[in-house]
Design a protein around this motif. Sequence first.
Motif, PDB file in Angstrom:
ATOM      1  N   ARG A 227       0.826  -1.203   0.000  1.00  0.00           N
ATOM      2  CA  ARG A 227       0.000   0.000   0.000  1.00  0.00           C
ATOM      3  C   ARG A 227       0.862   1.256   0.000  1.00  0.00           C
ATOM      4  NH1 ARG A 227      -4.737  -1.841  -0.187  1.00  0.00           N
ATOM      5  NH2 ARG A 227      -5.329  -3.767   0.862  1.00  0.00           N
ATOM      6  N   TRP A 228       2.095   1.104  -0.371  1.00  0.00           N
ATOM      7  CA  TRP A 228       2.983   2.263  -0.457  1.00  0.00           C
ATOM      8  C   TRP A 228       2.512   3.201  -1.542  1.00  0.00           C
ATOM      9  CZ3 TRP A 228       6.579   4.591   2.265  1.00  0.00           C
ATOM     10  CH2 TRP A 228       7.404   5.536   1.650  1.00  0.00           C
ATOM     11  N   SER A 229       2.424   4.464  -1.187  1.00  0.00           N
ATOM     12  CA  SER A 229       2.050   5.465  -2.163  1.00  0.00           C
ATOM     13  C   SER A 229       3.252   6.396  -2.350  1.00  0.00           C
ATOM     14  CB  SER A 229       0.830   6.219  -1.624  1.00  0.00           C
ATOM     15  OG  SER A 229       0.597   7.352  -2.400  1.00  0.00           O
ATOM     16  N   ALA A 230       3.809   6.391  -3.567  1.00  0.00           N
ATOM     17  CA  ALA A 230       5.057   7.116  -3.800  1.00  0.00           C
ATOM     18  C   ALA A 230       4.889   8.615  -3.555  1.00  0.00           C
ATOM     19  CB  ALA A 230       5.543   6.862  -5.228  1.00  0.00           C
ATOM     20  N   PRO A 231       5.638   9.171  -2.595  1.00  0.00           N
ATOM     21  CA  PRO A 231       5.540  10.618  -2.353  1.00  0.00           C
ATOM     22  C   PRO A 231       6.307  11.419  -3.406  1.00  0.00           C
ATOM     23  CG  PRO A 231       7.198   9.673  -0.919  1.00  0.00           C
ATOM     24  CD  PRO A 231       6.617   8.520  -1.709  1.00  0.00           C
ATOM     25  N   VAL A 232       5.948  12.675  -3.555  1.00  0.00           N
ATOM     26  CA  VAL A 232       6.665  13.590  -4.451  1.00  0.00           C
ATOM     27  C   VAL A 232       7.370  14.640  -3.586  1.00  0.00           C
ATOM     28  CG1 VAL A 232       6.474  15.173  -6.414  1.00  0.00           C
ATOM     29  CG2 VAL A 232       4.877  13.245  -6.214  1.00  0.00           C
ATOM     30  N   ILE A 233       8.688  14.607  -3.576  1.00  0.00           N
ATOM     31  CA  ILE A 233       9.480  15.496  -2.718  1.00  0.00           C
ATOM     32  C   ILE A 233      10.078  16.622  -3.564  1.00  0.00           C
ATOM     33  CG2 ILE A 233      11.362  15.605  -1.034  1.00  0.00           C
ATOM     34  CD1 ILE A 233       9.363  13.527  -0.174  1.00  0.00           C
ATOM     35  N   ALA A 234       9.882  17.855  -3.119  1.00  0.00           N
ATOM     36  CA  ALA A 234      10.470  19.006  -3.811  1.00  0.00           C
ATOM     37  C   ALA A 234      11.816  19.339  -3.180  1.00  0.00           C
ATOM     38  CB  ALA A 234       9.529  20.204  -3.706  1.00  0.00           C
ATOM     39  N   THR A 235      12.855  19.444  -4.010  1.00  0.00           N
ATOM     40  CA  THR A 235      14.172  19.791  -3.468  1.00  0.00           C
ATOM     41  C   THR A 235      14.772  20.990  -4.192  1.00  0.00           C
ATOM     42  OG1 THR A 235      15.418  18.351  -4.981  1.00  0.00           O
ATOM     43  CG2 THR A 235      14.671  17.361  -2.912  1.00  0.00           C
ATOM     44  N   THR A 236      15.617  21.713  -3.473  1.00  0.00           N
ATOM     45  CA  THR A 236      16.444  22.757  -4.068  1.00  0.00           C
ATOM     46  C   THR A 236      17.841  22.555  -3.509  1.00  0.00           C
ATOM     47  OG1 THR A 236      14.530  24.237  -4.042  1.00  0.00           O
ATOM     48  CG2 THR A 236      16.671  25.253  -4.468  1.00  0.00           C
ATOM     49  N   SER A 237      18.651  21.810  -4.252  1.00  0.00           N
ATOM     50  CA  SER A 237      19.946  21.386  -3.719  1.00  0.00           C
ATOM     51  C   SER A 237      20.835  22.557  -3.333  1.00  0.00           C
ATOM     52  CB  SER A 237      20.673  20.507  -4.743  1.00  0.00           C
ATOM     53  OG  SER A 237      20.004  19.284  -4.886  1.00  0.00           O
ATOM     54  N   VAL A 238      20.807  23.617  -4.136  1.00  0.00           N
ATOM     55  CA  VAL A 238      21.692  24.750  -3.838  1.00  0.00           C
ATOM     56  C   VAL A 238      21.381  25.382  -2.490  1.00  0.00           C
ATOM     57  CG1 VAL A 238      22.316  25.361  -6.210  1.00  0.00           C
ATOM     58  CG2 VAL A 238      20.209  26.306  -5.224  1.00  0.00           C
ATOM     59  N   ARG A 239      20.133  25.248  -2.034  1.00  0.00           N
ATOM     60  CA  ARG A 239      19.777  25.798  -0.721  1.00  0.00           C
ATOM     61  C   ARG A 239      19.553  24.696   0.307  1.00  0.00           C
ATOM     62  NH1 ARG A 239      16.102  29.900  -3.473  1.00  0.00           N
ATOM     63  NH2 ARG A 239      14.392  28.547  -2.853  1.00  0.00           N
ATOM     64  N   ASP A 240      19.933  23.447  -0.029  1.00  0.00           N
ATOM     65  CA  ASP A 240      19.776  22.307   0.880  1.00  0.00           C
ATOM     66  C   ASP A 240      18.324  22.050   1.263  1.00  0.00           C
ATOM     67  OD1 ASP A 240      22.210  21.071   1.171  1.00  0.00           O
ATOM     68  OD2 ASP A 240      22.926  22.545   2.631  1.00  0.00           O
ATOM     69  N   GLU A 241      17.391  22.536   0.466  1.00  0.00           N
ATOM     70  CA  GLU A 241      15.987  22.359   0.825  1.00  0.00           C
ATOM     71  C   GLU A 241      15.451  21.020   0.317  1.00  0.00           C
ATOM     72  OE1 GLU A 241      14.879  27.124   0.776  1.00  0.00           O
ATOM     73  OE2 GLU A 241      13.896  25.778  -0.656  1.00  0.00           O
ATOM     74  N   GLY A 242      14.746  20.329   1.187  1.00  0.00           N
ATOM     75  CA  GLY A 242      14.061  19.095   0.790  1.00  0.00           C
ATOM     76  C   GLY A 242      14.892  17.837   0.969  1.00  0.00           C
ATOM     77  N   VAL A 243      16.180  17.991   1.259  1.00  0.00           N
ATOM     78  CA  VAL A 243      17.049  16.816   1.342  1.00  0.00           C
ATOM     79  C   VAL A 243      16.689  15.964   2.572  1.00  0.00           C
ATOM     80  CG1 VAL A 243      19.436  16.010   1.516  1.00  0.00           C
ATOM     81  CG2 VAL A 243      18.878  17.972   0.066  1.00  0.00           C
ATOM     82  N   THR A 244      16.417  16.625   3.698  1.00  0.00           N
ATOM     83  CA  THR A 244      16.001  15.906   4.911  1.00  0.00           C
ATOM     84  C   THR A 244      14.698  15.144   4.658  1.00  0.00           C
ATOM     85  OG1 THR A 244      16.996  17.658   6.221  1.00  0.00           O
ATOM     86  CG2 THR A 244      15.491  16.177   7.373  1.00  0.00           C
TER      87      THR A 244
END
Lengths: 326, 326
Positions: A227-244
Amino acid sequence: MAYIPSRDLVAGVLRSEQRAVARMLSRAEAGSDEARQALDDMFQHAGRAHIVGITGVPGSGKSTLVAKLAAGIRRTGRRVGIVAVDPSSPFSGGSILGDRIRMADLGADPGVYVRSMATRGALGGLANGTLESVDVLDAAGYDIVMIETVGVGQDEVEVARAAHTTVVVSAPGLGDDIQAIKAGILEIADVHVVSKCDRPDANRTIADIKAMLTLGLSLKPQGERGRWSAPVIATTSVRDEGVTELLAAIDSHYAHLVASGEIEQRRSAINERRMLRAAEEILRSSFARHRESHVARLMAGLSARTLSPHAAASRLLADLRMGEKA
Amino acid sequence: MAYIPSRDLVAGVLRSEQRAVARMLSRAEAGSDEARQALDDMFQHAGRAHIVGITGVPGSGKSTLVAKLAAGIRRTGRRVGIVAVDPSSPFSGGSILGDRIRMADLGADPGVYVRSMATRGALGGLANGTLESVDVLDAAGYDIVMIETVGVGQDEVEVARAAHTTVVVSAPGLGDDIQAIKAGILEIADVHVVSKCDRPDANRTIADIKAMLTLGLSLKPQGERGRWSAPVIATTSVRDEGVTELLAAIDSHYAHLVASGEIEQRRSAINERRMLRAAEEILRSSFARHRESHVARLMAGLSARTLSPHAAASRLLADLRMGEKA
């Protein structure tokens, strides 16, 4: 520097000694007969790592993301190995991308091991030695082993089949054609990433993927992937956003696999696939060894078109003592 | 509509009857056992067509160019067959690109036959039936058979190995990452095309390719490909510019292959490759048939990690009577 027999490297790899790991990886990549038993030992000692495939089209910023992700994994105290499969010239075998440079800041940390491999035109896109390299890093005790591929098409499928968790990276603004092809690989993702989310058109890409997922899920057989539902993660690598958040999603998927028991199905599918690939590899090498005798005779029939490729192949398989290289 | 046995279609294909050709192509793509002998017959009657591979990254405008090229070939009085390999979802088998629509204006001409195929995750990127489809069109008397692939990486290599003449299409402004990957496939080109030359940055792309060619040629073993020097053709499909030059370059390359005798080496290499692929296909199907018995036992060993994939594969090959399906 004296050559160390592969069997003498095994203990060093199991103690995670960097030089032993480096040498064994080279032998996995080279696929030498001398290393056969040692690589079989690697497989037998592997099986604890969480294998994560990271894939996506060229230009999606995968390498930067992999570097950031590796740093994030390190902050949780875990060790991480990376096998990066580069596109390479099929004829020269040379690697052409300089992406690895972005990994340079991780180089000094013994808890991170980065290995770049050429694909060299192996059937299926992933080099023959790629999965044995993953075994080496797994046996050396790296908690997470990431396989990064560059390219579209077959490579992604191979990664999906070789990884416990597959991350597909999309980026805004790569053009319609590319996004269309990406749609073909969306299904293999356990986790989606939209990178470069500082771009103004990122929300559109996120919405597109979510729309395709909604459509795709309703068409899928129920329960195929639990029942895994694939999440959609938004990242902005240059600002380290979304990596966690991405690391949390990857960990969460692994926890789901273990809790649902699905991990055993995945391991079994990976093993089956690897056995079949190994059989093909033995076939190829047998073919190469008999090039002068059997093969030459069959080639003459093909050239005269008195024999089809299929008929020639049947004769080849019947003639050769296939098991001789065991 | 009654099912017509494949053997009864052979004569119709050789007379180039469109319905017989269409049916035989479907059976080549499906790879049914029933069609085996008929497809072997196709191979035996093939061998006259000039096989041209057209490849390049997504977004390079290949499909439009192929359509223009087909029209150009028709103007010389020759007949042309096109096998277009679409990227497809490996899980659904569905085709996702609508490029074929651009071919629609050629549809009414009996001197052009267009067939779109899914890749379906076959090892090596080209569907197993692709080269047998080329045989069908060849046996049906099409003078030139073009194989168009979408994608980067393995597909290009397979096309290079299956075609007498390989055309690599580049386009300006597709981004650095993509151009870098393209560099990896530049070597397989017999003819280079820079499409979309109405764009302002086209001259830069042309110059880049020429620079890479100069660099590459000096590194190549002398005489490996005769003395053919791959030309760089600028095209603007929307204005029909460069298409005549491209066709002239393709024809000129074929003339070179024939005059130098290199055509025989290429045919031989293609046949060898096809035999090996056919052997792998027989192996796979044998594997599938024995899944319940031999394979299950080996899988248990893999799962317990008492057996490596390579050791399991060796046993599999030794156990199975490989020739039984001949």
